[in-house]
Design a protein around this motif. Structure first.
Motif, short mmCIF file in Angstrom:
data_model
loop_
_atom_site.label_atom_id
_atom_site.label_comp_id
_atom_site.label_asym_id
_atom_site.label_seq_id
_atom_site.Cartn_x
_atom_site.Cartn_y
_atom_site.Cartn_z
N UNK A 1 -1.32 1.76 -9.93
CA UNK A 1 -1.82 0.40 -9.75
C UNK A 1 -1.46 -0.11 -8.36
N UNK A 2 -2.07 -1.22 -7.93
CA UNK A 2 -1.71 -1.79 -6.62
C UNK A 2 -0.24 -2.19 -6.52
N UNK A 3 0.43 -2.42 -7.65
CA UNK A 3 1.87 -2.73 -7.60
C UNK A 3 2.69 -1.48 -7.31
N UNK A 4 2.11 -0.30 -7.52
CA UNK A 4 2.80 0.96 -7.30
C UNK A 4 2.42 1.62 -5.98
N UNK A 5 1.27 1.26 -5.42
CA UNK A 5 0.74 2.00 -4.27
C UNK A 5 -0.11 1.09 -3.40
N UNK A 6 0.10 1.16 -2.09
CA UNK A 6 -0.73 0.45 -1.11
C UNK A 6 -1.19 1.44 -0.04
N UNK A 7 -2.43 1.24 0.42
CA UNK A 7 -3.02 2.10 1.45
C UNK A 7 -3.22 1.31 2.74
N UNK A 8 -2.98 1.97 3.86
CA UNK A 8 -3.34 1.48 5.19
C UNK A 8 -4.14 2.61 5.84
N UNK B 1 -6.02 -1.44 -3.90
CA UNK B 1 -4.81 -0.90 -3.27
C UNK B 1 -4.84 -1.02 -1.75
N UNK B 2 -6.03 -1.22 -1.20
CA UNK B 2 -6.19 -1.15 0.24
C UNK B 2 -5.75 -2.46 0.88
N UNK B 3 -4.81 -2.35 1.85
CA UNK B 3 -4.35 -3.53 2.58
C UNK B 3 -4.93 -3.62 3.97
N UNK B 4 -5.33 -2.49 4.53
CA UNK B 4 -5.86 -2.49 5.90
C UNK B 4 -6.84 -1.34 6.04
N UNK B 5 -8.00 -1.65 6.65
CA UNK B 5 -8.99 -0.63 6.99
C UNK B 5 -9.38 -0.86 8.45
N UNK B 6 -9.16 0.13 9.28
CA UNK B 6 -9.54 0.04 10.68
C UNK B 6 -10.57 1.10 10.99
N UNK B 7 -11.74 0.69 11.47
CA UNK B 7 -12.82 1.62 11.80
C UNK B 7 -13.28 1.39 13.23
N UNK B 8 -13.91 2.42 13.80
CA UNK B 8 -14.42 2.34 15.18
C UNK B 8 -13.33 1.88 16.14
N UNK C 1 8.00 -3.52 -4.21
CA UNK C 1 8.33 -2.32 -3.44
C UNK C 1 7.37 -1.17 -3.79
N UNK C 2 6.08 -1.33 -3.53
CA UNK C 2 5.17 -0.20 -3.79
C UNK C 2 5.36 0.89 -2.73
N UNK C 3 4.94 2.09 -3.05
CA UNK C 3 4.89 3.13 -2.03
C UNK C 3 3.70 2.85 -1.12
N UNK C 4 3.88 3.15 0.15
CA UNK C 4 2.85 2.91 1.17
C UNK C 4 2.37 4.25 1.69
N UNK C 5 1.06 4.43 1.71
CA UNK C 5 0.45 5.63 2.30
C UNK C 5 -0.43 5.17 3.46
N UNK C 6 -0.05 5.58 4.66
CA UNK C 6 -0.82 5.23 5.86
C UNK C 6 -1.58 6.46 6.32
N UNK D 1 12.29 5.32 2.08
CA UNK D 1 11.86 3.96 1.73
C UNK D 1 10.41 3.92 1.22
N UNK D 2 9.86 5.07 0.89
CA UNK D 2 8.54 5.09 0.26
C UNK D 2 7.39 4.82 1.21
N UNK D 3 7.54 5.14 2.50
CA UNK D 3 6.46 5.00 3.48
C UNK D 3 6.05 6.41 3.90
N UNK D 4 4.80 6.76 3.61
CA UNK D 4 4.33 8.13 3.82
C UNK D 4 3.16 8.12 4.80
N UNK D 5 3.16 9.07 5.70
CA UNK D 5 2.13 9.20 6.73
C UNK D 5 1.22 10.38 6.39
#
Length: 894
Positions: A409-416, A441-448, A494-499, A532-536
Motif C-alpha cells: 500500500x502507499x503507507x508501505x511504499x512510495x515511488x520517485x 504510491x507515486x510522489x514524484x514523476x519527472x519526464x523530459x 516510514x514507508x520504504x522509498x524506491x527512487x 533507512x529504507x531508501x532504495x535506488x
C-alpha cells in the motif's frame, strides 16, 4: 575777451577729445564684435562641415543595427522552425546518421514526416527538410541526379522503418533496370517477410495486389467508422494493419490497366496505409503527392517547387544492413511476452504485504515456469538495470513498479520516478487531463528532463534530506534499521522509498558541479540508504564511459542487484556474457553483483502499453486513502502557468489598510521536487532591484510579467504604482497586456517619454519623508533607450537619474525591475565596465553565458557554471543565495 576765447577753445578741445575717445571705444567694441562674429562664423562653418560625416556615421550605425536585428530575427525564426521540425519528426525520423537509431513512435501515434535534407536560410541554423509519407501520401522523384534520388529513397525507407515498430512496415521493390540493386541494403528484411522484390513484368500483379489490399481495408477494417488507419490508431491505440510501401524505380511504358491501377493507389492508398515512392514513372496530381526535383541547380520539394534543399548523404550501407538485420531478428524472435496480469496477486490480496523488512515481487517467469523474484532490502539494497534501446528497459520498469504497487500500500511504499530521455511514457503515473487517475504510491514523476539535470540533483538532495530525517529519528529511538524504527514508532510515517532514475548517466555526464554533487549524493544514498529504507534503481541503455560512476568502486559495489536486458554491456560482471545471447522479452536477474553463479533468466511480461497498465492503475486509484494526493509531475517540455503556482495563489494583501512588509515578486518555477516559485523580496533595503539579462524576448517578458502580477496581488487597488516602459516593439504585446490588466494602478511610457519617468521618479526621491505608495518601475528593454536617456547636462541625464533611482529608490519603496538585453549593455547604463553593480541586488540570466556574468554580479571568479537553454533562467539574489538557482519562467498570462 582773449580769456573767453581761450576758455571756449579749451572747452571745444575737451569736447572733441571726449568725442574722439568715445568714438575710439565704439570702434574697438565694433572690432571686437566683428572678430567674435567672424569666430562664430568659422565655428558654424566647421560644425556644418562635420554634419554630413556625423549623419553618415549615425546612418551606418543605424543600418548596421537593422542588419543585426534582421540577422538575429532570421536566426531566431530559423531556430524555431528547426525546433518545430525536430518535434514534428523526432528520433529516427530526423536524427543524423552518425548517431541514428530505431525509435518507434508511441502506440497509436503516426510516425510523422521524414527528413531528406536541410534548408539553408542565410547564415541561420539549418532547418530540416521533411517529407510526409507514412499515413500521409506518396513521393515522386524527378530529375537526372540518380545519386540524389537514391539517397532520398534510402533515407525515406530507413527512417520509415526506424519510426515504426518492427514488422509494421512492408516494402515492395520494383526495379527492372537494376534488378533490385538500389534496395540491396534492405535485403535482410526479406528473411522476416518484410521486403518483396518484384521482377520485370510483375508490376501489374503488384498494383493489383495493392488495390485489393485497399479495398479489403476499406470494407472490413475501416468499415465506414474511420476515415483512415491513422484515425483508427489514434482512437483505439492500436494499428491492425502494417504500412505497405511500394518502391517503383522506372520501367517500360505503363499499360492502360497498370495506369488505371496506379491512379487508384495514388487517390485512395494513403488512408489505408498504402504508399508509393516512385522514380521514372509519372503520377497524377494529388494533394497527398510530394514531388522532389533533383538536378544540377539543386533539389526542390513540392508543387510549386520550394526553396533549394541540400540533400542529406545516403545512410551508410552498414547502418542500413545492420538495422534491417536487427528488425528482421526482432520480428523472427518468437511469441509475444506473457500477460502482465501474471505478476499481480488476486484482487483480494492487493496491498496486504508488509515492507518492514524489504520489498519482494516477481518480475517474470523462469525457464521452468516458476516466478523470478526481485528483492530490495538490507540485501540487495539497490538495483542497476541496463540494456540497449528497444530491448524492453521501460517495459521492465513498468512491470516491476506494477508488481510492487499491487502488493504494498502507499503507507508501505512510495515511488520517485525520473526519466532523463525524451518521452512521456512515465507521465501516466501522475494525474492527467484525459485520465484523472494516478498511481497512489507515486510522489514524484519527472519526464523530459534530459536538459534539466538540476531536477535530478534536486531529487537526490530531497532524498538526502529524507535520509537525514530518518537517521535522526532512528538515533532518537536508539535503533539502526527501518524495521526497528517502525517497531518502536508505529505511529510514524516510514514507508520504504524506491527512487527510479532512467538514463541516469545524463545526470553524471560531464565534469561540472552538477555531476560532481550528484555523484557524491548518489554514493552517500547508496551507502547509507539501505538501513533507512531508501532504495535506488538506476537504469541506462549503456553505461560505458560514465567516469563519474565507474570511477567510484564503492558506489558501484552497493548496486548488488543487476538486471541485464539483451545485449547489455557492463551491467553484469566482466566475464559474465549471459545477456549477449538473450532473446527478446527476457532479462538476466542477478543479485550477486553480476557474478555468473547468480544468473537467473526471466521472461518479462508486456506491461508498458496503456491498456495493460490502465486497468491496474484505475483499480489501485479506487483503493487510495482518503487523504491521498496526486504525484508531483515535472515535465521538462512543459511551461508552467503563473495562475497555477501555489506560491502565487497564496499571495494576498495584508489585512486592513496595512501595506505589505517586504512584498514578494514571483519570477518563475524552481527546478526542484516541490512545486515552489523563485521569489524576490523587495523590502526597504539597498539594492532591492531586479535585472533580467538576455535577448530572449518572450522569456524576459514572462519574468517581468510574473513579477508585476505577483506584486500587484499583494496590494489593494490604488495602493501601489506600476510604471511600465516598453522600449522594444517585440515586447509590446506582453507589456500592453500587463498594462491593461493592472488597470488604474499602471502608467505607460515609451522611448519618447521614458526620460520623463526617470526625471519624475528621481525628483520624488529628493522629497522629505517616505512615500506612502510603493512604486515599481517595469522597464522592458531599458537599454534600447540609452540614446534618449543620455541627453542632458552632466549629472542630470536620464541614465544618471536611473542610477540614482537604483541606488536610492529601494529604501524609499521605489524598486526597478528592468530587462537589459546583455550584461555589457547593463554595465554601460550603470556607468561603464568599472561601474559597481551593488544596486542590482538580484538578477535572472537567460541566454547569457556564465562567464559573461563575472565576479561583479556573482561571487567568486569566472562567473557561475551556467549554460543557457530555451525557457530556462539562472536566478541569483545577493541577499539569499550562495549559488545560482535555475528557474523556469512562467508562461504567458493570457
Amino acid at each position: 575777451m582773449a580769456d573767453l576765447r581761450a576758455q571756449l577753445a579749451t572747452r571745444v578741445r575737451g569736447m572733441l577729445s571726449e568725442a574722439l575717445g568715445v568714438t575710439r571705444t565704439r570702434v574697438a567694441t565694433a572690432e571686437s564684435e566683428l572678430a567674435a562674429a567672424r569666430d562664430r562664423l568659422a565655428r558654424v562653418r566647421r560644425a556644418a562641415a562635420g554634419v554630413p560625416e556625423r549623419v553618415g556615421v549615425e546612418r551606418d550605425r543605424r543600418l548596421a543595427e537593422i542588419d543585426r536585428r534582421h540577422a538575429a530575427r532570421l536566426a531566431e525564426l530559423a531556430h524555431r522552425a528547426a525546433e518545430a521540425a525536430r518535434r514534428e519528426a523526432p528520433g529516427a525520423a530526423s536524427a543524423p546518421w552518425s548517431h541514428w537509431q530505431v525509435t518507434p513512435a508511441g502506440r497509436g501515434e503516426s510516425p510523422g514526416p521524414l527528413r531528406v535534407g536541410t534548408l539553408r536560410v542565410a547564415d541561420a541554423e539549418p532547418v530540416p527538410a521533411l517529407v510526409p509519407l507514412l499515413d500521409a501520401g506518396h513521393v515522386q522523384l524527378h530529375g537526372d541526379d540518380r545519386e540524389g534520388a537514391e539517397a532520398v529513397v534510402s533515407a525515406l525507407l530507413l527512417r520509415g522503418v526506424g519510426r515504426t515498430d518492427p514488422g509494421t512496415v512492408r516494402l515492395y521493390g520494383y526495379d527492372p533496370e537494376h534488378l533490385g540493386g538500389g534496395l540491396a541494403g534492405f535485403a535482410p528484411l526479406g528473411t522476416a517477410g518484410l521486403l518483396t522484390f518484384v521482377g520485370p513484368g510483375g508490376l501489374a500483379r503488384l498494383l493489383d495486389d495493392l488495390v485489393e489490399q485497399i479495398r479489403r481495408i476499406n470494407e472490413t477494417v475501416l468499415a465506414g467508422e474511420y476515415g483512415s488507419l491513422r484515425a483508427l490508431a489514434a482512437a483505439t491505440g492500436r494499428r491492425p494493419e502494417p504500412w505497405r510501401v511500394a518502391v517503383l524505380l522506372g520501367g517500360d511504358e505503363l499499360s492502360r490497366h497498370e495506369r488505371g491501377q496506379l491512379d487508384r493507389v495514388v487517390r485512395t492508398g494513403a488512408a489505408c496505409g498504402v504508399h508509393l515512392v516512385v522514380r521514372g514513372i509519372d503520377l497524377p496530381d494529388d494533394p497527398g503527392l510530394t514531388r522532389i526535383r533533383t538536378g544540377a541547380d539543386g533539389t526542390r520539394i513540392g508543387t510549386p517547387p520550394g526553396p533549394p534543399v541540400r540533400l542529406d548523404p545516403p545512410p551508410p550501407a552498414t547502418l542500413v544492413t545492420e538495422t534491417c538485420r536487427e528488425i528482421a531478428a526482432r520480428v523472427n524472435a518468437g511469441p509475444p511476452p506473457t500477460p502482465f496480469t501474471d505478476l499481480l496477486p488476486p484482487p483480494e490480496q492487493m496491498w496486504k504485504e508488509d515492507s518492514a523488512h524489504g520489498l519482494t515481487a516477481p518480475i517474470g517467469e523462469g525457464p521452468h515456469g516458476r516466478p523470478v523474484l526481485l528483492t530490495l532490502g538490507d540485501y540487495p539494497p539497490h538495483a542497476l538495470i541496463g540494456g540497449p534501446s528497444g530491448t524492453g528497459k521501460t517495459n521492465l520498469i513498468f512491470a516491476w513498479i506494477g508488481a510492487l504497487a499491487a502488493r504494498y500500500s502507499p503507507a508501505e511504499l512510495e515511488f520517485y520516478l525520473l526519466d532523463f530521455k525524451e518521452g512521456v511514457s512515465f507521465a501516466r503515473f501522475a494525474q492527467g487531463r484525459r485520465d484523472p487517475s494516478w498511481l497512489p504510491h507515486m510522489r514524484l514523476v519527472g519526464i523530459n528532463v534530459n536538459t534539466d539535470r538540476e531536477f535530478g540533483l534536486a531529487l537526490l538532495r530531497f532524498l538526502a534530506e529524507e535520509l537525514r530525517r530518518r537517521a535522526d529519528a532512528a538515533k532518537k529511538h536508539e535503533v539502526t534499521k527501518l524495521s526497528e524504527l517502525r517497531a518502536v514508532d508505529p505511529a510514524g510515517h516510514w514507508p520504504r522509498i524506491v527512487a527510479v532514475v532512467d538514463e541516469f548517466q545524463a545526470l553524471l555526464a560531464g565534469r561540472d558541479v552538477v555531476a560532481r554533487e550528484a555523484a557524491d549524493l548518489l554514493e552517500d544514498l547508496a551507502r547509507r540508504g539501505r538501513s533507512q529504507g531508501i532504495h535506488l534503481v538506476l537504469a541506462s541503455q549503456d553505461v560505458r564511459g560514465i567516469e563519474a560512476l565507474w570511477g567510484r568502486p564503492a558506489l558501484v559495489a552497493q548496486f548488488t542487484l543487476r538486471i541485464a536486458l539483451p545485449k547489455a554491456l557492463r551491467i553484469l560482471a566482466e566475464r559474465n556474457d549471459a545477456a549477449q545471447a538473450l532473446p527478446r522479452y527476457h532479462a538476466v536477474v542477478n543479485a550477486e553483483s553480476g557474478l555468473t553463479e547468480g544468473n537467473e533468466v526471466a521472461r518479462i511480461p508486456s506491461a508498458s502499453d496503456w491498456e495493460t497498465w490502465s486497468e491496474l492503475q484505475h483499480r489501485l486509484w479506487r483503493m487510495r486513502p482518503a487523504d491521498a494526493a496526486p504525484a508531483r509531475l515535472f515535465d521538462g517540455d512543459a511551461i508552467p502557468r503563473l495562475t497555477e503556482a501555489p506560491d502565487f495563489r497564496a499571495l494576498t494583501p495584508p489585512p486592513g489598510d496595512a501595506a505589505p512588509r517586504g512584498p514578494v515578486a514571483v519570477l518563475g518555477e524552481i527546478i526542484d521536487v516541490q512545486s515552489r516559485s523563485a521569489a524576490l523580496r523587495l523590502p526597504r533595503a539597498p539594492g532591492r532591484n531586479l535585472a533580467v539579462l538576455g535577448t530572449r524576448v518572450d522569456e524576459a517578458c514572462a519574468v517581468l510579467d510574473a513579477a508585476a502580477r505577483s506584486l500587484a496581488r499583494q496590494h489593494r487597488p490604488g495602493t501601489a504604482r506600476f510604471s511600465i516602459a516598453c522600449l522594444d516593439p517585440d515586447a509590446d504585446p506582453a507589456a500592453r497586456a500587463l498594462y491593461e490588466d493592472l488597470a488604474d494602478d499602471a502608467a505607460w511610457y515609451d522611448e519618447e517619454t521614458v526620460a520623463e519617468l526617470m526625471a519624475e521618479t528621481a525628483t520624488a526621491l529628493t522629497r522629505p519623508g517616505t512615500p506612502g505608495t510603493p512604486h515599481y518601475l517595469l522597464l522592458f528593454a531599458v537599454d534600447a533607450a540609452a540614446g534618449a536617456l543620455a541627453t542632458g547636462s552632466p549629472g542630470s541625464t536620464g541614465l544618471d537619474r536611473l542610477r540614482r533611482i537604483l541606488h536610492d529608490g529601494p529604501e524609499r519603496r521605489t524598486h526597478v525591475l528592468a530587462w537589459w538585453r546583455g550584461v555589457a549593455r547593463m554595465r554601460a547604463d550603470l556607468g561603464g565596465p568599472a561601474a559597481r553593480t551593488d544596486q542590482i541586488g538580484a538578477w535572472v540570466a537567460l541566454d547569457v553565458q556564465g562567464g559573461e556574468l563575472g565576479s561583479a554580479l556573482y561571487p567568486g571568479s569566472g562567473g557561475p557554471d551556467w549554460y543557457p537553454r530555451p525557457w530556462r533562467g539562472l536566478f541569483f539574489d545577493r541577499a539569499v543565495h550562495r549559488t545560482g538557482q535555475v528557474i523556469i519562467p512562467y508562461g504567458p498570462s493570457r
